[in-house]
Design a protein around this motif. Structure first.
Motif, short mmCIF file in Angstrom:
data_model
loop_
_atom_site.label_atom_id
_atom_site.label_comp_id
_atom_site.label_asym_id
_atom_site.label_seq_id
_atom_site.Cartn_x
_atom_site.Cartn_y
_atom_site.Cartn_z
N HIS A 186 0.38 12.36 6.05
CA HIS A 186 -0.23 12.63 7.30
C HIS A 186 -1.07 11.10 7.41
CE1 HIS A 186 0.15 16.06 8.13
NE2 HIS A 186 0.22 16.67 6.83
N LEU A 233 0.78 -1.49 -0.07
CA LEU A 233 -0.08 0.19 -0.09
C LEU A 233 1.23 1.22 -0.11
CD1 LEU A 233 -2.98 1.51 0.50
CD2 LEU A 233 -2.54 1.28 2.76
N VAL A 246 0.03 -3.00 8.15
CA VAL A 246 0.55 -2.91 7.07
C VAL A 246 2.13 -2.98 7.46
CG1 VAL A 246 0.88 -0.76 4.74
CG2 VAL A 246 -0.83 -0.32 6.21
N ASN A 253 4.66 -0.18 15.40
CA ASN A 253 3.78 -1.22 15.50
C ASN A 253 4.58 -2.53 15.19
OD1 ASN A 253 1.76 -0.03 17.00
ND2 ASN A 253 0.87 0.15 15.50
N ILE A 296 -4.35 8.88 7.63
CA ILE A 296 -5.74 8.31 6.35
C ILE A 296 -6.16 8.39 7.54
CG2 ILE A 296 -6.50 6.47 6.57
CD1 ILE A 296 -7.35 7.29 3.17
N GLN A 334 0.22 -4.10 13.94
CA GLN A 334 0.69 -3.71 12.12
C GLN A 334 -0.15 -3.85 11.51
OE1 GLN A 334 4.74 -5.02 11.60
NE2 GLN A 334 4.52 -4.03 9.33
N HIS A 374 6.84 1.83 8.45
CA HIS A 374 6.48 3.18 9.14
C HIS A 374 6.41 3.06 10.33
CE1 HIS A 374 3.42 0.59 8.92
NE2 HIS A 374 2.45 1.25 10.08
N ILE A 422 1.44 4.19 -2.77
CA ILE A 422 1.65 5.87 -2.22
C ILE A 422 2.75 6.98 -2.51
CG2 ILE A 422 1.57 7.46 -0.80
CD1 ILE A 422 -0.09 6.03 1.41
P1 5GP Z 1 -0.21 0.21 11.73
O1 5GP Z 1 -1.68 -0.60 12.25
O2 5GP Z 1 0.80 -0.89 10.26
O3 5GP Z 1 0.92 0.58 12.63
O4 5GP Z 1 -0.41 1.73 11.51
C1 5GP Z 1 -0.78 1.36 9.25
C2 5GP Z 1 -1.22 2.93 9.60
O5 5GP Z 1 -1.67 3.16 8.08
C3 5GP Z 1 -2.57 3.36 10.42
O6 5GP Z 1 -2.13 4.17 11.30
C4 5GP Z 1 -3.44 3.61 8.96
O7 5GP Z 1 -4.92 4.46 9.46
C5 5GP Z 1 -3.12 3.99 8.20
N1 5GP Z 1 -3.54 3.82 6.69
C6 5GP Z 1 -4.18 2.94 6.16
N2 5GP Z 1 -3.91 2.99 4.18
C7 5GP Z 1 -4.08 4.45 3.98
C8 5GP Z 1 -3.87 4.94 3.19
O8 5GP Z 1 -4.72 4.21 1.97
N3 5GP Z 1 -3.68 6.56 3.35
C9 5GP Z 1 -3.11 6.62 4.44
N4 5GP Z 1 -2.07 7.80 4.61
N5 5GP Z 1 -3.16 5.71 5.08
C10 5GP Z 1 -3.26 4.82 5.46
#
Ligand code: 5GP
Length: 112
Positions: A28, A4, A94, A85, A30, A92, A98, A8
């Protein structure tokens, strides 16, 4: 299969990008969990923090450095939190590493 966040980076999915260089992008979140909530992402696809190698150490330093620099630029001079995460139990979702940077509200400890 691109992640994903690679989509971007490649501008296949829109995002509010705040910084980019050859190795890193920041945009930022989402679904912000604080008034300021952005992600600092290496362009290299690494699935989780548990998958990094010795060779990735400069890249990890770079994303942490950019996290604090951008946090200040985004108005978080009073403080901020960085989170990475890791894997399912770490929350986690994604699988492209990050750093979350959250700020402009009081953070609680322990986190949920
Ligand atoms: P994780 O859960 O892996 O620590 O964080 C993934 C983050 O990516 C989440 O906070 C989620 O809101 C963000 N996220 C998921 N899809 C998108 C997207 O399409 N665009 C953006 N900008 N953030 C995203």
């Amino acid at each position: 299969m691109a992640t994903l966040f690679t989509k971007i980076i490649n501008r296949e999915i829109p995002a509010k990008i705040i910084y980019e260089d050859d190795d890193v992008i920041a945009f930022h979140d989402i679904a912000p969990q604080a008034p300021v909530h952005f992600l600092v992402v290496p362009k290299k696809e690494i699935a989780t923090l548990a998958d990094v190698t010795e060779a990735d150490k400069p890249l990890l330093g770079h994303i942490v450095f950019m996290a604090q620099k951008l946090a200040k630029e985004q108005g978080c001079e009073e403080g901020f939190r960085v989170v990475m995460n890791t894997n399912e139990q770490g929350g986690q979702t994604v699988y492209h590493i990050h750093l979350h940077v959250l700020g402009q509200r009081n953070m609680h400890w322990p986190p949920g």
